[in-house]
Design a protein around this motif. Structure first.
Motif, PDB file in Angstrom:
ATOM      1  N   LEU A 109      -2.941 -65.512 -17.815  1.00 23.15           N
ATOM      2  CA  LEU A 109      -3.808 -64.852 -16.773  1.00 23.15           C
ATOM      3  C   LEU A 109      -3.831 -63.332 -16.517  1.00 23.15           C
ATOM      4  O   LEU A 109      -4.860 -62.829 -16.346  1.00 23.15           O
ATOM      5  CB  LEU A 109      -3.166 -65.665 -15.343  1.00 23.15           C
ATOM      6  CG  LEU A 109      -3.483 -67.074 -15.233  1.00 23.15           C
ATOM      7  CD1 LEU A 109      -2.812 -67.679 -13.752  1.00 23.15           C
ATOM      8  CD2 LEU A 109      -4.966 -67.503 -15.175  1.00 23.15           C
ATOM      9  N   PHE A 110      -2.762 -62.883 -16.798  1.00 20.16           N
ATOM     10  CA  PHE A 110      -2.709 -61.469 -16.707  1.00 20.16           C
ATOM     11  C   PHE A 110      -3.391 -60.879 -18.008  1.00 20.16           C
ATOM     12  O   PHE A 110      -4.360 -59.736 -18.083  1.00 20.16           O
ATOM     13  CB  PHE A 110      -1.169 -60.650 -16.986  1.00 20.16           C
ATOM     14  CG  PHE A 110      -0.667 -60.600 -15.675  1.00 20.16           C
ATOM     15  CD1 PHE A 110      -0.751 -59.191 -14.908  1.00 20.16           C
ATOM     16  CD2 PHE A 110       0.133 -61.371 -14.973  1.00 20.16           C
ATOM     17  CE1 PHE A 110      -0.448 -58.973 -13.829  1.00 20.16           C
ATOM     18  CE2 PHE A 110       0.559 -61.202 -13.786  1.00 20.16           C
ATOM     19  CZ  PHE A 110       0.390 -59.936 -12.911  1.00 20.16           C
ATOM     20  N   PHE A 111      -3.336 -61.386 -19.209  1.00 18.28           N
ATOM     21  CA  PHE A 111      -4.010 -61.006 -20.313  1.00 18.28           C
ATOM     22  C   PHE A 111      -5.674 -61.194 -20.051  1.00 18.28           C
ATOM     23  O   PHE A 111      -6.341 -60.074 -20.255  1.00 18.28           O
ATOM     24  CB  PHE A 111      -3.786 -61.942 -21.596  1.00 18.28           C
ATOM     25  CG  PHE A 111      -4.788 -61.807 -22.650  1.00 18.28           C
ATOM     26  CD1 PHE A 111      -4.760 -60.582 -23.339  1.00 18.28           C
ATOM     27  CD2 PHE A 111      -5.486 -62.843 -22.898  1.00 18.28           C
ATOM     28  CE1 PHE A 111      -5.603 -60.811 -24.611  1.00 18.28           C
ATOM     29  CE2 PHE A 111      -6.342 -62.801 -23.900  1.00 18.28           C
ATOM     30  CZ  PHE A 111      -6.495 -61.794 -24.735  1.00 18.28           C
ATOM     31  N   GLU A 196      -1.054 -61.894 -26.679  1.00 20.38           N
ATOM     32  CA  GLU A 196      -1.334 -61.631 -25.660  1.00 20.38           C
ATOM     33  C   GLU A 196      -0.290 -60.678 -25.075  1.00 20.38           C
ATOM     34  O   GLU A 196      -0.772 -59.783 -24.322  1.00 20.38           O
ATOM     35  CB  GLU A 196      -1.441 -62.929 -24.712  1.00 20.38           C
ATOM     36  CG  GLU A 196      -2.740 -63.869 -25.190  1.00 20.38           C
ATOM     37  CD  GLU A 196      -2.669 -65.085 -24.309  1.00 20.38           C
ATOM     38  OE1 GLU A 196      -3.775 -65.661 -24.375  1.00 20.38           O
ATOM     39  OE2 GLU A 196      -1.799 -65.468 -23.499  1.00 20.38           O
ATOM     40  N   MET A 197       1.115 -60.852 -25.228  1.00 16.53           N
ATOM     41  CA  MET A 197       1.835 -60.064 -24.735  1.00 16.53           C
ATOM     42  C   MET A 197       1.732 -58.717 -25.477  1.00 16.53           C
ATOM     43  O   MET A 197       1.864 -57.606 -24.654  1.00 16.53           O
ATOM     44  CB  MET A 197       3.559 -60.531 -25.064  1.00 16.53           C
ATOM     45  CG  MET A 197       4.490 -59.623 -24.610  1.00 16.53           C
ATOM     46  SD  MET A 197       4.489 -59.335 -22.743  1.00 16.53           S
ATOM     47  CE  MET A 197       4.794 -61.093 -22.120  1.00 16.53           C
ATOM     48  N   GLU A 198       1.368 -58.418 -26.657  1.00 15.50           N
ATOM     49  CA  GLU A 198       1.149 -57.274 -27.345  1.00 15.50           C
ATOM     50  C   GLU A 198      -0.008 -56.637 -26.750  1.00 15.50           C
ATOM     51  O   GLU A 198       0.141 -55.217 -26.560  1.00 15.50           O
ATOM     52  CB  GLU A 198       1.025 -57.492 -29.124  1.00 15.50           C
ATOM     53  CG  GLU A 198       2.287 -58.180 -29.602  1.00 15.50           C
ATOM     54  CD  GLU A 198       3.402 -57.035 -29.518  1.00 15.50           C
ATOM     55  OE1 GLU A 198       3.083 -55.789 -29.573  1.00 15.50           O
ATOM     56  OE2 GLU A 198       4.482 -57.301 -29.750  1.00 15.50           O
ATOM     57  N   TYR A 199      -0.779 -57.255 -26.381  1.00 13.37           N
ATOM     58  CA  TYR A 199      -2.217 -56.820 -25.848  1.00 13.37           C
ATOM     59  C   TYR A 199      -1.547 -56.352 -24.346  1.00 13.37           C
ATOM     60  O   TYR A 199      -1.984 -55.086 -24.208  1.00 13.37           O
ATOM     61  CB  TYR A 199      -3.314 -57.938 -25.538  1.00 13.37           C
ATOM     62  CG  TYR A 199      -4.567 -57.281 -25.171  1.00 13.37           C
ATOM     63  CD1 TYR A 199      -5.454 -57.217 -25.982  1.00 13.37           C
ATOM     64  CD2 TYR A 199      -4.844 -57.103 -23.652  1.00 13.37           C
ATOM     65  CE1 TYR A 199      -6.889 -56.677 -25.516  1.00 13.37           C
ATOM     66  CE2 TYR A 199      -5.843 -56.769 -23.301  1.00 13.37           C
ATOM     67  CZ  TYR A 199      -6.904 -56.496 -23.991  1.00 13.37           C
ATOM     68  OH  TYR A 199      -8.053 -56.027 -23.570  1.00 13.37           O
ATOM     69  N   LEU A 200      -0.936 -56.897 -23.788  1.00 13.53           N
ATOM     70  CA  LEU A 200      -0.482 -56.566 -22.236  1.00 13.53           C
ATOM     71  C   LEU A 200       0.538 -54.926 -22.455  1.00 13.53           C
ATOM     72  O   LEU A 200       0.554 -54.222 -21.740  1.00 13.53           O
ATOM     73  CB  LEU A 200       0.160 -57.378 -21.670  1.00 13.53           C
ATOM     74  CG  LEU A 200      -0.656 -58.597 -21.195  1.00 13.53           C
ATOM     75  CD1 LEU A 200       0.115 -59.855 -20.444  1.00 13.53           C
ATOM     76  CD2 LEU A 200      -1.826 -58.016 -20.073  1.00 13.53           C
ATOM     77  N   LYS A 201       1.371 -55.118 -23.562  1.00  9.99           N
ATOM     78  CA  LYS A 201       2.277 -53.972 -23.753  1.00  9.99           C
ATOM     79  C   LYS A 201       1.542 -52.745 -24.130  1.00  9.99           C
ATOM     80  O   LYS A 201       1.898 -51.588 -23.606  1.00  9.99           O
ATOM     81  CB  LYS A 201       3.291 -54.312 -24.727  1.00  9.99           C
ATOM     82  CG  LYS A 201       4.429 -55.366 -24.505  1.00  9.99           C
ATOM     83  CD  LYS A 201       4.923 -56.012 -25.543  1.00  9.99           C
ATOM     84  CE  LYS A 201       5.953 -54.891 -26.302  1.00  9.99           C
ATOM     85  NZ  LYS A 201       6.641 -55.636 -27.637  1.00  9.99           N
ATOM     86  N   ILE A 202       0.389 -52.873 -24.954  1.00  8.61           N
ATOM     87  CA  ILE A 202      -0.389 -51.617 -24.942  1.00  8.61           C
ATOM     88  C   ILE A 202      -1.208 -51.340 -23.767  1.00  8.61           C
ATOM     89  O   ILE A 202      -1.270 -50.180 -23.540  1.00  8.61           O
ATOM     90  CB  ILE A 202      -1.437 -52.013 -26.232  1.00  8.61           C
ATOM     91  CG1 ILE A 202      -0.691 -52.192 -27.701  1.00  8.61           C
ATOM     92  CG2 ILE A 202      -2.371 -50.758 -26.372  1.00  8.61           C
ATOM     93  CD1 ILE A 202      -1.486 -52.705 -28.817  1.00  8.61           C
ATOM     94  N   ALA A 203      -1.829 -52.318 -22.930  1.00  9.40           N
ATOM     95  CA  ALA A 203      -2.640 -51.862 -21.877  1.00  9.40           C
ATOM     96  C   ALA A 203      -1.739 -51.278 -20.602  1.00  9.40           C
ATOM     97  O   ALA A 203      -2.264 -50.524 -19.877  1.00  9.40           O
ATOM     98  CB  ALA A 203      -3.283 -53.349 -21.153  1.00  9.40           C
TER      99      ALA A 203
END
Length: 617
Positions: A109-111, A196-203
């Motif tokens: 959901l965060f992603f 998705e976690m890698e996406y959020l870590k960059i964001a």
């Protein structure tokens, strides 16, 4: 109490529509439900346990508001539509997503929410980071990159980059897709939750990540500042710059936050620092700001404490779940690898099978061609053998013909030599005949002269005889005739028929013997001349026949020799033609021999002498 009174009354309800980032849900809520009841129902439906990050948001009079959990839903400032629409969104953002987000549904959901904010340009992102984030989004959606499946253009329907990034560079959609695919191909082996976690870590490292902005003023006349509320604290920005704050108040440095109508007060923990006051446009905004500040501060303090039993259990379960999923992914990866290897082996075997089939087909075709070639070669060999036999037969015939031609040539040469010899002999004979004719002509002249002399002598003898007869015949008649018979003769009688002289007269006997001698010579001479003339005519005729036969033989031999030479010439230049087609009538006419040449002088002399002799005879 009546029977109807014992029945439980049906509670009054109202319709609610809740929209998450990837679904829409409708609920029938009781009128007495509080905000927490509706929120818990949505969380149970979604399967979410990390409820402290999320809330139900609605839009009221151009501003958004979060549903309060401890107050009845219908008593709050919400739209009066039916059904009432709420958005289930993240209200508070973690400081470190990898440590705080436990459940996979929470990460998802965060992603989705952060991705939408980046694409809607609510969060600024550089072009390079946008391409990298887009590659992780593609990895989360499509899985591992497969060039056989992910053909060019497979991202044409996906929204992956902000519009400002697309407009910033003069690049086509295919060029952007090529760049994203280049990064996407490097993420092979990453699962969806990991992507998705890698996406959020960059964001989470972006300046505008998790910040809620509000328009404020330091006085009641202008709105020349922005207030940002996030997990770190409060930040003051210029209106044209949301990236770098002019002033920040971390949660650890704030002692108290309060508002009075439109005035908002921030009291730092350090009493030496000045109190920061600002004004908002509406009271509702101050309430929202205070609500966000309280929630972020509570989470900030919660992160600094030991996790609760529930959170620990959730983390343990999430850890076990992650380990289990990791094991499953590893097993799946091994199975996938084994399947890929099996598929590659299968493809290799199929390729090898197709190759072998092609080779077998080619071999069969080659075999058929070789058989056809063998049959053709056998047929050609048979034809060649027949041709060889025919050529051998023709060669034998040619050899025989050559031998025959050689024999004929030898015979022709011999016959030619004999003919030439005969021609020379004939010419010599013709010359001899001419000489003999001349000699005969001379002899005829002599004989003619002798004949004329003999005739003159005879005429003279007859004349003399007549003269003698005239003088002696009367005497002889008178002497020998009886007296009664003495009748004078007519005057013309002696000239017509002279009387035979008496045999007893010596003069008459002498004259008669001389006359008889002359007559016998004339007869003998005439007979000899006639005999010689006949012999000459017979020899001439025989010689003419021999000359004609010789001329015919010479002409035939010359014609045959010319035909043989022409055949040899044509056979030399056209060896493929049979001997029957070599010689033609035109060639025979072209090579007709000329008649035998006799010198003109000799021919005229022989003819003249012959004619003279015949006339003389």
């Amino acid at each position: 109490m009546s029977i109807l009174g014992l029945k439980k009354k049906t509670p009054k309800t109202f319709k609610v529509k809740v929209t998450t980032m990837d679904a829409e849900m409708e609920f029938s809520c009781e009128v007495k439900w509080k905000g927490k009841d509706l929120f818990d129902l949505v969380c149970r439906t979604v399967g979410l346990r990390e409820t402290w990050f999320f809330g139900l948001r609605c839009t009221v009079k151009g501003t958004y508001a979060w549903l309060k959990p401890d107050k009845r839903v219908l008593d709050q400032e919400i739209p009066k539509d039916s059904p009432i629409t709420f958005h289930f969104l993240a209200k508070f953002f973690p400081e470190k997503v990898e440590e705080e987000l436990v459940q996979e549904i929470t990460q998802h959901l965060f992603f989705l929410q952060v991705k939408k904010q980046i694409l809607d340009e609510e969060i600024f992102c550089s072009p390079e980071a946008s391409v990298l984030l887009a590659s992780y989004a593609v990895q989360a959606k499509y899985g591992d990159y497969d060039p056989n499946f992910h053909k060019p253009g497979f991202l044409a329907q996906d929204e992956l980059l902000p519009k400002t990034v697309l407009m910033q560079y003069q690049m086509t959609a295919d060029m952007w897709e090529e760049k994203i695919t280049a990064w996407y191909a490097e993420h092979r082996g990453i699962a969806r939750d990991e992507a998705e976690m890698e996406y959020l870590k960059i964001a989470q490292d972006l300046e505008m990540y998790g910040v809620s902005y509000f328009d404020i003023t330091q006085n009641k006349r202008d709105t020349d500042l922005l207030l940002g509320v996030d997990a770190q604290g409060l930040h003051i920005y210029s209106p044209n710059s949301k990236l770098t704050p002019n002033k920040s108040f971390p949660w650890s440095g704030i002692r108290n936050i309060s508002y009075s109508e439109k005035e908002f007060t921030i009291k730092p923990l350090d009493k030496k620092k000045d109190v920061f006051k600002f004004y908002s446009s509406q009271l509702r905004v101050n309430k929202l700001i205070l609500q966000l500040c309280i929630g972020n501060h509570d989470l900030f303090m919660r992160r600094r404490k030991v996790d609760s039993i529930e959170v620990q259990q959730m983390k343990a379960q999430a850890k076990e779940e992650k380990a289990r999923k990791k094991m499953e992914r590893q097993i799946l990866s091994r199975e996938k690898q084994m399947r890929e290897e099996a598929e590659r082996a299968k493809e290799e075997m199929e390729r090898r099978l197709f190759q072998l089939q092609d080779e077998a087909r080619l071999a069969n075709e080659a075999l058929l061609r070789s058989e056809e070639t063998a049959d053709l070669l056998a047929e050609k060999a048979q034809i060649a053998e027949e041709e060889a036999k025919l050529l051998a037969h023709k060669a034998a015939e040619a050899e025989q013909e050559r031998q025959r031609l050689e024999v004929n040539a030898m015979k022709t040469k011999e016959e030619k030599r004999l003919m030439e010899q005969k021609m020379r002999e004939a010419e010599q004979l013709a010359v001899k005949l001419v000489e003999q004719s001349e000699r005969r002509l001379k002899e005829a002249d002599h004989l003619k002269q002798d004949l004329s002399e003999a005739r003159d002598a005879e005429r003279r003898a007859k004349q003399k005889l007549l003269e003698i007869t005239k003088t002696t015949y009367p005497l002889i008649a008178a002497y020998s005739a009886p007296p009664s018979a003495a009748v004078p003769a007519p005057a013309s009688t002696p000239a017509a028929t002279p009387a035979a002289p008496p045999e007893s007269d010596p003069a008459y006997e002498g004259t008669s013997s001389r006359l008889d001698f002359k007559d016998s010579d004339m007869k003998r001479l005439s007979m000899e001349i006639e005999r010689e003339r006949l012999e000459y005519m017979e020899k001439s005729k025989h010689l003419q026949d021999q000359l004609k036969e010789l001329k015919t033989e010479i002409e035939s031999l010359k014609l045959e020799e010319q035909q043989q030479q022409q055949q040899q010439h044509l056979h030399h230049h056209h060896p493929h033609l049979p001997h029957e087609q070599v010689y033609t009538l035109h060639d025979a006419r072209a090579y007709m021999p000329e008649p035998l040449y006799i010198p003109h002088a000799n021919r005229n002399a022989a003819y003249a002498s012959h004619m003279a002799f015949l006339e003389e005879v």
